[in-house]
Write a protein that holds these residues in place. Structure first.
Motif, mmCIF file in Angstrom:
data_model
loop_
_atom_site.group_PDB
_atom_site.id
_atom_site.type_symbol
_atom_site.label_atom_id
_atom_site.label_comp_id
_atom_site.label_asym_id
_atom_site.label_seq_id
_atom_site.Cartn_x
_atom_site.Cartn_y
_atom_site.Cartn_z
ATOM 1 N N ILE A 1 28.228 -40.507 110.631
ATOM 2 C CA ILE A 1 27.751 -41.914 110.435
ATOM 3 C C ILE A 1 28.256 -42.571 108.966
ATOM 4 N N ASN B 1 27.981 -48.205 113.371
ATOM 5 C CA ASN B 1 28.152 -46.754 112.905
ATOM 6 C C ASN B 1 27.361 -46.498 111.488
ATOM 7 N N ASN C 1 20.875 -47.217 114.882
ATOM 8 C CA ASN C 1 22.342 -47.683 115.091
ATOM 9 C C ASN C 1 22.816 -48.282 116.353
ATOM 10 N N ARG D 1 26.255 -49.144 118.996
ATOM 11 C CA ARG D 1 27.611 -48.954 119.530
ATOM 12 C C ARG D 1 28.589 -50.211 119.256
#
Length: 322
Positions: free
Chosen positions: A195, A117, A77, A79
């Protein structure tokens, strides 16, 4: 600007320097043959072995991943925004904590604006070595990678430990975590529950655009692929335009921020006040701010190029396409 000065801002495909130890899955079977390239900016590599070709801040990072057939990049993942376009090969992108929530197959020139996300991974499902080019939002690309818990656990079984400081330690080389550095903690169930996990319909409709569809749209000027008014309507801290022979112009222009030219098909002649250069697929050219320049195909045949420039928006996706 002299040709020599500009050549220093061009990273040729044949000069790319790979790193095979960039991430925590570098020893994990199925992922241990991938090569990571950091072209502009520091990227998100966890290894001191990673070579950075151009360190000048642009407001975003440019990188690439090269993989032989059946090699995959583990679920992770970010940001900030992560956008891929396919330079060569046939690729399967998948998402969800276990990678089973959905998938999409992409081929040369296709582009994928991956939402923040969500856990995502990808693998080369073609028959030859393939390359995908990446644009990551922000100069620091959000400070690193967030791995699915099972990726960290699998890596530990094969000798690699990720410290909470974001650095890798290889027990096969006798390395251990330094005093005062804890292992990177696994995400908790509460954190995992936050998530996102979009449906395949949401991803295909909102975040993926096909090369041939963009070619069809290119007759009346550059195609705004990602931007406030783009065919992918998003504001990730940069904009991406798509140029072809049909919409390229010899008119000189400039930008108030550094921009990047990335051919995906054909050869492109870039002219500026002071010189010219020819780019081929896989080359990456950084054009300084306020430098007047133009880019047009230099040979007959298919020609396509992605153009990237930072905006003043935050370096993360702020809108969700439905």
């Amino acid at each position: 600007m002299t040709p020599a000065d500009m050549e220093a801002r061009i990273v040729r495909y044949g000069d790319l320097q790979p790193c095979k130890t960039a991430f925590i899955d570098a020893h994990t079977p199925g992922s241990n043959q991938k090569e990571n390239f950091t072209i502009i900016g520091g990227g998100v590599s966890e290894s001191p072995d990673q070579h950075v070709h151009i360190t000048t801040p642009h407001g975003f990072n440019i990188g690439a991943a090269g993989q032989p057939p059946k090699c995959r990049n583990s679920l992770h993942n970010h940001r900030t925004a992560e956008v891929f376009f396919i330079l060569s090969g046939r690729w399967r992108f998948f998402w969800g904590e276990k990678g089973d929530a959905g998938e999409v197959i992409l081929e040369k020139g296709d582009i994928f604006n991956i939402p923040t996300n969500i856990f995502r991974g990808f693998e080369n499902i073609g028959t030859d070595y393939g390359m995908i080019m990446a644009i990551l939002g922000g100069d620091d690309a959000g400070g690193g990678v967030i791995w699915a818990p099972h990726v960290i656990e699998d890596a530990k079984d094969h000798g690699l430990i990720l410290g909470a400081n974001g650095k890798l330690y290889d027990s096969k080389k006798g390395e251990t975590l330094p005093d005062g550095v804890d292992p990177m903690p696994l995400l908790t169930q509460d954190e995992l529950a936050k998530i996102d996990c979009p449906t395949a319909a949401q991803v295909l409709g909102g975040y993926v655009r096909r090369y041939l569809d963009m070619v069809a749209l290119s007759g009346e000027g550059p195609v705004k692929v990602i931007g406030e008014n783009g065919i992918i309507r998003d504001k990730p801290g940069f904009e991406i335009d798509f140029l072809t022979r049909a919409n390229a112009s010899t008119e000189m222009h400039s930008h108030d921020k550094p921009s990047v030219l990335m051919p995906v098909a054909g050869h492109w002649r870039v002219e500026w006040e002071g010189g010219s250069a020819t780019l081929a697929p896989g080359d990456t050219m950084s054009v300084p701010e306020n430098l007047r320049h133009s880019a047009v195909p230099s040979m007959s045949g298919e020609a396509a190029l992605y153009h990237v420039i930072a905006t003043d928006d935050p370096a993360g996706q702020t809108w969700r396409n439905g």
